[in-house]
Motif scaffolding. Structure first.
Motif, PDB file in Angstrom:
ATOM      1  N   MET A   1      60.694  22.610  23.523  1.00  0.00           N
ATOM      2  CA  MET A   1      60.364  23.889  22.926  1.00  0.00           C
ATOM      3  C   MET A   1      58.764  24.045  23.220  1.00  0.00           C
ATOM      4  SD  MET A   1      61.322  25.888  19.616  1.00  0.00           S
ATOM      5  CE  MET A   1      59.893  26.796  18.814  1.00  0.00           C
ATOM      6  N   ASN A   2      58.449  25.330  23.481  1.00  0.00           N
ATOM      7  CA  ASN A   2      57.097  25.502  24.110  1.00  0.00           C
ATOM      8  C   ASN A   2      56.382  25.727  22.431  1.00  0.00           C
ATOM      9  OD1 ASN A   2      54.610  26.956  25.064  1.00  0.00           O
ATOM     10  ND2 ASN A   2      55.891  27.267  27.039  1.00  0.00           N
ATOM     11  N   THR A   3      55.008  25.448  22.473  1.00  0.00           N
ATOM     12  CA  THR A   3      54.318  25.678  21.436  1.00  0.00           C
ATOM     13  C   THR A   3      53.105  26.796  21.728  1.00  0.00           C
ATOM     14  OG1 THR A   3      52.711  23.899  22.089  1.00  0.00           O
ATOM     15  CG2 THR A   3      54.646  23.558  20.504  1.00  0.00           C
ATOM     16  N   GLU A   4      53.332  27.529  22.718  1.00  0.00           N
ATOM     17  CA  GLU A   4      52.392  28.728  22.994  1.00  0.00           C
ATOM     18  C   GLU A   4      52.538  29.803  22.149  1.00  0.00           C
ATOM     19  OE1 GLU A   4      51.363  31.000  27.168  1.00  0.00           O
ATOM     20  OE2 GLU A   4      52.907  29.706  27.158  1.00  0.00           O
ATOM     21  N   SER A   5      51.362  30.266  21.754  1.00  0.00           N
ATOM     22  CA  SER A   5      51.278  31.256  20.565  1.00  0.00           C
ATOM     23  C   SER A   5      51.837  32.724  21.093  1.00  0.00           C
ATOM     24  CB  SER A   5      49.948  31.464  20.129  1.00  0.00           C
ATOM     25  OG  SER A   5      49.144  32.247  21.233  1.00  0.00           O
ATOM     26  N   TYR A   6      52.278  33.356  20.302  1.00  0.00           N
ATOM     27  CA  TYR A   6      53.041  34.615  20.613  1.00  0.00           C
ATOM     28  C   TYR A   6      52.000  35.688  21.303  1.00  0.00           C
ATOM     29  CZ  TYR A   6      56.780  33.320  17.812  1.00  0.00           C
ATOM     30  OH  TYR A   6      57.914  32.719  17.022  1.00  0.00           O
ATOM     31  N   TRP A   7      50.830  35.626  20.660  1.00  0.00           N
ATOM     32  CA  TRP A   7      49.665  36.403  21.432  1.00  0.00           C
ATOM     33  C   TRP A   7      49.351  36.298  22.805  1.00  0.00           C
ATOM     34  CZ3 TRP A   7      48.074  40.920  21.078  1.00  0.00           C
ATOM     35  CH2 TRP A   7      46.937  41.390  21.768  1.00  0.00           C
ATOM     36  N   SER A   8      49.476  34.847  22.760  1.00  0.00           N
ATOM     37  CA  SER A   8      49.205  34.433  24.388  1.00  0.00           C
ATOM     38  C   SER A   8      50.183  34.329  25.433  1.00  0.00           C
ATOM     39  CB  SER A   8      49.004  32.859  24.444  1.00  0.00           C
ATOM     40  OG  SER A   8      48.659  32.217  25.588  1.00  0.00           O
ATOM     41  N   ILE A   9      51.418  34.299  24.922  1.00  0.00           N
ATOM     42  CA  ILE A   9      52.814  34.677  25.627  1.00  0.00           C
ATOM     43  C   ILE A   9      52.515  36.282  26.118  1.00  0.00           C
ATOM     44  CG2 ILE A   9      54.905  34.925  25.695  1.00  0.00           C
ATOM     45  CD1 ILE A   9      55.139  32.345  23.823  1.00  0.00           C
ATOM     46  N   PHE A  10      52.272  37.153  25.067  1.00  0.00           N
ATOM     47  CA  PHE A  10      52.310  38.566  25.247  1.00  0.00           C
ATOM     48  C   PHE A  10      51.200  38.763  26.339  1.00  0.00           C
ATOM     49  CE2 PHE A  10      51.051  42.914  24.155  1.00  0.00           C
ATOM     50  CZ  PHE A  10      52.058  43.606  24.522  1.00  0.00           C
ATOM     51  N   ILE A  11      50.115  38.463  26.146  1.00  0.00           N
ATOM     52  CA  ILE A  11      48.742  38.769  27.047  1.00  0.00           C
ATOM     53  C   ILE A  11      49.130  38.140  28.467  1.00  0.00           C
ATOM     54  CG2 ILE A  11      46.305  38.237  27.479  1.00  0.00           C
ATOM     55  CD1 ILE A  11      46.710  40.428  25.407  1.00  0.00           C
ATOM     56  N   ASN A  12      49.659  37.065  28.659  1.00  0.00           N
ATOM     57  CA  ASN A  12      49.941  36.336  29.941  1.00  0.00           C
ATOM     58  C   ASN A  12      51.037  37.503  30.665  1.00  0.00           C
ATOM     59  OD1 ASN A  12      48.648  34.099  30.601  1.00  0.00           O
ATOM     60  ND2 ASN A  12      49.402  32.923  28.999  1.00  0.00           N
ATOM     61  N   ALA A  13      51.975  37.775  29.806  1.00  0.00           N
ATOM     62  CA  ALA A  13      53.322  38.296  30.536  1.00  0.00           C
ATOM     63  C   ALA A  13      52.677  39.841  31.023  1.00  0.00           C
ATOM     64  CB  ALA A  13      54.552  38.636  29.488  1.00  0.00           C
ATOM     65  N   SER A  14      52.004  40.605  30.250  1.00  0.00           N
ATOM     66  CA  SER A  14      51.720  41.933  30.296  1.00  0.00           C
ATOM     67  C   SER A  14      50.428  42.277  31.360  1.00  0.00           C
ATOM     68  CB  SER A  14      51.368  42.558  29.103  1.00  0.00           C
ATOM     69  OG  SER A  14      50.145  42.061  28.314  1.00  0.00           O
ATOM     70  N   LEU A  15      49.560  41.357  31.133  1.00  0.00           N
ATOM     71  CA  LEU A  15      48.233  41.421  31.810  1.00  0.00           C
ATOM     72  C   LEU A  15      47.882  40.359  32.914  1.00  0.00           C
ATOM     73  CD1 LEU A  15      45.857  42.610  29.208  1.00  0.00           C
ATOM     74  CD2 LEU A  15      46.962  43.968  30.749  1.00  0.00           C
ATOM     75  N   VAL A  16      47.880  39.130  32.358  1.00  0.00           N
ATOM     76  CA  VAL A  16      47.493  37.972  33.235  1.00  0.00           C
ATOM     77  C   VAL A  16      48.249  37.838  34.486  1.00  0.00           C
ATOM     78  CG1 VAL A  16      46.627  35.612  33.445  1.00  0.00           C
ATOM     79  CG2 VAL A  16      46.256  37.133  31.449  1.00  0.00           C
ATOM     80  N   ASN A  17      49.750  37.461  34.200  1.00  0.00           N
ATOM     81  CA  ASN A  17      50.706  37.399  35.246  1.00  0.00           C
ATOM     82  C   ASN A  17      51.718  38.582  35.166  1.00  0.00           C
ATOM     83  OD1 ASN A  17      49.778  34.978  35.962  1.00  0.00           O
ATOM     84  ND2 ASN A  17      50.697  34.245  33.862  1.00  0.00           N
TER      85      ASN A  17
END
Length: 193
Positions: free
Chosen positions: A1-17
């Motif tokens: 299971m991944n422990t990445e925060s929801y905010w980090s996942i959202f920002i990564n998917a929408s902007l960074v990557n």
């Protein structure tokens, strides 16, 4: 299971990557539907909806295939679910908004072959996201896809009123703008750490 925060996942998917501007997935609807703001917005909404449904299904399919020790069926299963979801969305839009259905034209069925949606299912599986993390990832990816479409549509609408040399009119100018947008999204790479 991944422990990445929801905010980090959202920002990564929408902007960074961003699927369109960083991974170059979903280029066909990006270039084809981004001529008008209205169609770009609605196509982005349709893709976001399909991403959310596909994300839920991919999570369940992955869990089932791991439980029966058949992970080799993962790719074909994802493709079947995505194609089915797109058909449902297409029938819904055709029934509820025939004008939108005509405006999206061939690009609506092309969501089926949109590699951004298949990429979403594969990426979330590889990152071992939980169901809630998968939903946040799908929402971020869908919003990022919509953002890319809207930005491109806004720029293309403004360029209709600009004096542009003949040598870069049409597709050449569209590809130049897409490249510049992609470069600007590279500036978000510092947010992903």
């Amino acid at each position: 299971m991944n422990t990445e925060s929801y905010w980090s996942i959202f920002i990564n998917a929408s902007l960074v990557n961003n699927f369109v501007l960083a991974y170059f997935l979903g280029i066909c609807p990006f270039l084809g539907v981004s001529g008008k703001m209205e169609t770009a917005t609605k196509m982005g909404g349709a893709v976001t909806f399909v991403m959310l449904i596909s994300s839920i299904c991919a999570y369940g399919i992955h869990a089932l295939l791991v439980a029966i020790d058949a992970p080799f069926l993962q790719l074909i299963s994802y493709i079947v679910v995505i194609a089915s979801t797109v058909q449902l969305v297409e029938m819904f839009i055709k029934k509820m908004s025939p004008t939108l259905f005509r405006a999206l034209g061939i690009f609506l069925p092309l969501i089926t072959t949109n590699c951004a949606i298949l990429g979403l299912a594969l990426f979330q599986t590889n990152k071992a996201y939980s169901l809630s993390q998968s939903l946040v990832y799908a929402l971020g990816a869908g919003i990022g896809f919509t953002l890319a479409l809207i930005l491109m549509a806004g720029i293309r609408e403004q360029l209709e009123f600009a004096e542009v040399p003949d040598v870069v009119k049409g597709t050449a100018l569209t590809l130049l703008v897409a490249g510049i947008l992609s470069l600007t999204f590279m500036g978000f790479s510092g947010l992903g750490t």
